[in-house]
Design an enzyme around this catalytic site. Structure first.
Site, PDB file in Angstrom:
ATOM      1  N   CYS A   1       8.804  -2.288   3.380  1.00  0.00           N
ATOM      2  CA  CYS A   1       9.007  -1.881   4.765  1.00  0.00           C
ATOM      3  C   CYS A   1       9.380  -3.112   5.596  1.00  0.00           C
ATOM      4  CB  CYS A   1       7.736  -1.239   5.327  1.00  0.00           C
ATOM      5  SG  CYS A   1       7.966  -0.598   7.014  1.00  0.00           S
TER       6      CYS A   1
ATOM      7  N   ASP B   1       8.315  -3.798   8.387  1.00  0.00           N
ATOM      8  CA  ASP B   1       7.158  -4.188   9.211  1.00  0.00           C
ATOM      9  C   ASP B   1       6.858  -5.684   9.072  1.00  0.00           C
ATOM     10  OD1 ASP B   1       4.317  -4.573  10.031  1.00  0.00           O
ATOM     11  OD2 ASP B   1       4.361  -2.392  10.272  1.00  0.00           O
TER      12      ASP B   1
ATOM     13  N   ARG C   1       4.333  -7.333   9.396  1.00  0.00           N
ATOM     14  CA  ARG C   1       3.025  -7.710   8.847  1.00  0.00           C
ATOM     15  C   ARG C   1       2.978  -7.642   7.326  1.00  0.00           C
ATOM     16  NH1 ARG C   1       0.112  -3.186  12.303  1.00  0.00           N
ATOM     17  NH2 ARG C   1       1.948  -2.150  11.415  1.00  0.00           N
TER      18      ARG C   1
ATOM     19  N   HIS D   1       2.998   0.538   3.059  1.00  0.00           N
ATOM     20  CA  HIS D   1       1.754   0.008   3.629  1.00  0.00           C
ATOM     21  C   HIS D   1       1.080   1.081   4.469  1.00  0.00           C
ATOM     22  CE1 HIS D   1       3.330  -0.598   7.784  1.00  0.00           C
ATOM     23  NE2 HIS D   1       4.471  -0.571   7.137  1.00  0.00           N
TER      24      HIS D   1
ATOM     25  N   CYS E   1       1.805   2.789   8.402  1.00  0.00           N
ATOM     26  CA  CYS E   1       3.249   2.572   8.588  1.00  0.00           C
ATOM     27  C   CYS E   1       3.771   3.392   9.777  1.00  0.00           C
ATOM     28  CB  CYS E   1       4.000   2.963   7.315  1.00  0.00           C
ATOM     29  SG  CYS E   1       5.780   2.681   7.422  1.00  0.00           S
TER      30      CYS E   1
HETATM   31 CO    CO Z   1       6.134   0.447   7.779  1.00  0.00          CO
END
Ligand code: CO
Length: 214
Positions: free
Chosen positions: A45, A47, A49, A101, A104
Site C-alpha cells: 500500500c 500508506d 506508515r 495493512h 487501511c
Molecule cells: Co493502505
C-alpha cells in the site's frame, strides 16, 4: 508525533544517511551502482506508515517495490504489470510479497458509500472483494474488525490475481518460481503477519490457466 520536517531537512538527512552507510561499509554505494539483484518484489500500500525496506530490515538493493492504494493487482494496470514483468523476467525475483495493512484507508473508503471521484474506479476493485465475502464480513459487528478482515481477504485476492497473469504462470513453468506471499502489517505494533502462501505450480482454475507453446 515528531515535528514535521521541512524539505531542506530531508536533503540534510540524506547526506547524514549516505555518510553513515559509508562508515559501516565503504563500498556500499560502489557495489549498488554496478547492479541491482533483489530477491523480492514487494506490492504494498502507498500508506506512508508502511515502508517496505524499513519494516523488513532490508537495505537498498534488496527489494523491488511497487506501491499503490490498498496494494491491488489489477489486470489492466500497465504500471503494475510492467513492474511485475521486469521483476520476473529480468531481475528473476524468487518471491513476491503482497503486503496489506490493518487500518487501511483505501479499504475503509471502499466499504463506505461515499463518492471519491476518480478514486471510485480504483476502489471498485476492493468492493468486488467485499462482495465475494459479504456474508462472512457481515457476521462481524465491530466496524474496525470488519474492515481489518476485508484487509486480509483483499491481500489473499490480490495474491490470486497474480496467479491469473501469464507472467506468473510462464515463470512457474520455466523456472519453478516465484513463490507468492500474502502479508498484513499491523501499524500499531510494527509486526508483519503471514496470511497466505502459494508455491509455484499451485493448481489454477482452468478458466484462468494458459497453455504456452513448447
Ligand atoms: Co493502505
Amino acid at each position: 508525533m515528531k515535528t514535521q520536517q521541512t524539505w531542506e531537512q530531508l536533503l540534510q538527512n540524506n547526506k547524514i544517511w549516505a555518510e553513515s552507510k559509508k562508515q559501516v561499509d565503504h563500498l556500499f554505494f560502489n557495489r549498488l551502482s554496478k547492479q541491482q539483484a533483489p530477491r523480492f518484489l514487494w506490492i504494498g500500500c502507498s500508506d506512508s506508515r508502511v515502508p517496505a525496506n524499513e519494516i523488513t530490515g532490508t537495505d537498498p538493493g534488496e527489494i523491488f517495490v511497487h506501491r499503490n492504494i490498498a496494494n491491488l493487482v489489477v489486470h489492466t494496470d500497465l504500471n503494475l504489470l510492467s513492474v511485475l514483468q521486469y521483476a520476473i523476467e529480468v531481475l528473476q525475483v524468487e518471491h513476491i510479497i503482497v503486503c496489506g495493512h490493518y487500518g487501511c484507508g483505501g479499504i475503509s473508503a471502499a466499504m463506505s458509500q461515499k463518492s471519491f471521484g476518480l478514486l471510485n474506479k480504483w476502489l471498485c476493485h476492493i468492493k468486488d472483494v467485499y462482495k465475494l465475502h459479504r456474508d462472512e464480513l457481515l457476521l462481524i459487528n465491530n466496524e474496525e474488525e470488519r474492515s481489518n478482515k476485508l484487509v486480509e481477504f483483499n491481500v489473499i485476492e490480490q495474491v490470486y490475481n497474480l496467479t491469473k497473469t501469464s507472467i506468473i504462470q510462464h515463470a512457474w513453468k520455466e523456472r519453478n518460481a516465484p513463490f507468492l506471499h500474502g502479508w498484513v502489517y499491523r501499524i500499531d505494533d510494527g509486526i508483519l503477519h503471514n496470511i497466505c502462501e502459494i508455491s509455484p505450480n499451485h493448481p489454477i482454475d482452468s478458466i484462468y490457466r494458459f497453455q504456452f507453446p513448447e
